[in-house]
Design a protein around this motif. Structure first.
Motif, PDB file in Angstrom:
ATOM      1  N   GLU A  30       1.023  -1.052   0.037  1.00  0.00           N
ATOM      2  CA  GLU A  30       0.025  -0.005  -0.007  1.00  0.00           C
ATOM      3  C   GLU A  30       0.991   1.233   0.052  1.00  0.00           C
ATOM      4  O   GLU A  30       2.066   1.248   0.382  1.00  0.00           O
ATOM      5  N   ALA A  84      -8.198  -2.051   0.825  1.00  0.00           N
ATOM      6  CA  ALA A  84      -9.190  -2.241   1.991  1.00  0.00           C
ATOM      7  C   ALA A  84      -9.526  -3.497   2.194  1.00  0.00           C
ATOM      8  O   ALA A  84      -9.732  -4.452   1.333  1.00  0.00           O
ATOM      9  N   ASP A  85      -9.720  -4.178   3.561  1.00  0.00           N
ATOM     10  CA  ASP A  85      -9.944  -5.298   3.677  1.00  0.00           C
ATOM     11  C   ASP A  85     -11.469  -5.632   3.023  1.00  0.00           C
ATOM     12  O   ASP A  85     -11.834  -6.863   2.859  1.00  0.00           O
ATOM     13  N   ALA A  87     -14.525  -3.271   0.834  1.00  0.00           N
ATOM     14  CA  ALA A  87     -15.177  -1.912   0.193  1.00  0.00           C
ATOM     15  C   ALA A  87     -16.550  -2.290  -0.300  1.00  0.00           C
ATOM     16  O   ALA A  87     -16.973  -3.156  -1.040  1.00  0.00           O
ATOM     17  N   VAL A 110     -15.871   1.579   3.661  1.00  0.00           N
ATOM     18  CA  VAL A 110     -14.558   0.903   3.401  1.00  0.00           C
ATOM     19  C   VAL A 110     -14.368   0.075   4.960  1.00  0.00           C
ATOM     20  O   VAL A 110     -15.010   0.910   6.023  1.00  0.00           O
ATOM     21  N   GLU A 112     -11.607  -1.890   7.521  1.00  0.00           N
ATOM     22  CA  GLU A 112     -10.318  -2.407   7.836  1.00  0.00           C
ATOM     23  C   GLU A 112     -10.594  -3.292   9.228  1.00  0.00           C
ATOM     24  O   GLU A 112     -11.180  -2.856  10.159  1.00  0.00           O
ATOM     25  N   ASP A 124      -4.182   1.694   9.880  1.00  0.00           N
ATOM     26  CA  ASP A 124      -5.642   1.493  10.065  1.00  0.00           C
ATOM     27  C   ASP A 124      -6.183   2.314  10.844  1.00  0.00           C
ATOM     28  O   ASP A 124      -7.265   3.039  10.511  1.00  0.00           O
ATOM     29  N   LYS A 128      -4.855   5.344   7.231  1.00  0.00           N
ATOM     30  CA  LYS A 128      -6.089   4.989   6.330  1.00  0.00           C
ATOM     31  C   LYS A 128      -7.289   5.785   6.507  1.00  0.00           C
ATOM     32  O   LYS A 128      -7.979   6.306   5.816  1.00  0.00           O
ATOM     33  N   TYR A 132      -9.235   7.946   3.588  1.00  0.00           N
ATOM     34  CA  TYR A 132     -10.443   7.388   3.332  1.00  0.00           C
ATOM     35  C   TYR A 132     -11.330   8.738   3.512  1.00  0.00           C
ATOM     36  O   TYR A 132     -12.272   8.802   2.632  1.00  0.00           O
ATOM     37  N   TYR A 140     -16.372   4.686   7.295  1.00  0.00           N
ATOM     38  CA  TYR A 140     -15.118   3.840   7.506  1.00  0.00           C
ATOM     39  C   TYR A 140     -15.600   2.995   8.860  1.00  0.00           C
ATOM     40  O   TYR A 140     -15.514   3.644   9.784  1.00  0.00           O
TER      41      TYR A 140
END
Length: 193
Positions: A30, A84-85, A87, A110, A112, A124, A128, A132, A140
């Protein structure tokens, strides 16, 4: 990316994308806040949490899909790259886009799930979240396994989420518009360490 961050970036975006394309399948890279990051491989409970969330989203909003490991262009000028884990977007939303990194427009949320890696946790929780918000992703959701809680960030404005609410595992969590899904988080207690 803010101008001060861009001036201190570890590499160019083009160099990052070349590196990410050539990385072995077991390495997920990333590029957030001008820094290269290696996303740790998820453990079994991490995967179980993503599947738990995927099922709840699809049961309550079948017109949407939670895309695991979705690559997104993030930050103010889409100069960051985050995987992202999950989306959440309309079904087939990303199918028309080319390449590994999708424009985040139309992404509703999204997700995480924290790993037990200090660098990943920092990314995270802070980096992030900012990326985001700068990309104007409405919600998020952070599943924080260190704290056994979910934190919902919403209402992005001027590159920051204006609303943040945390819930302990076991509480009902109603995700705000445009998501409008209520999560029964009791099952997360089974995945706690």
């Amino acid at each position: 990316m803010t101008p001060s961050t861009a001036a201190h970036a570890q590499m160019t975006l083009t160099d990052f994308e070349t590196l990410a394309r050539r990385a072995p399948e077991t390495v997920t890279l990333e590029f957030v806040n001008g820094k290269l990051g290696v996303k740790p491989l998820p453990d079994q409970r991490h995967g179980a949490i993503v599947m738990w969330l995927l099922r709840q989203c699809m049961q309550q909003r079948p017109e949407l899909a939670l895309y695991p490991e979705q690559g997104l262009k993030v930050e103010s000028y889409r100069t960051g790259r985050a995987r992202a884990d999950g989306a959440l977007a309309p079904y087939d939303h990303y199918a028309a886009q080319e390449g590994e990194w999708a424009d985040p427009a139309g992404t509703l949320m999204v997700v995480e799930v924290t790993s037990f890696d200090p660098d990943a946790d920092q990314r995270d929780r802070d980096e992030k979240r900012a990326a985001y918000a700068q990309a104007d992703i409405p919600v998020y959701l952070l599943v924080d396994r260190d704290q056994d809680m979910l934190t919902v960030h919403s209402d992005p404005q001027d590159g920051m989420y204006r609303q943040t609410v945390s819930y302990a595992y076991g509480e009902a969590v109603t995700l705000p518009a445009p998501v409008r899904i209520t999560l029964d988080t009791e099952k997360l207690k089974d995945y706690a360490n």
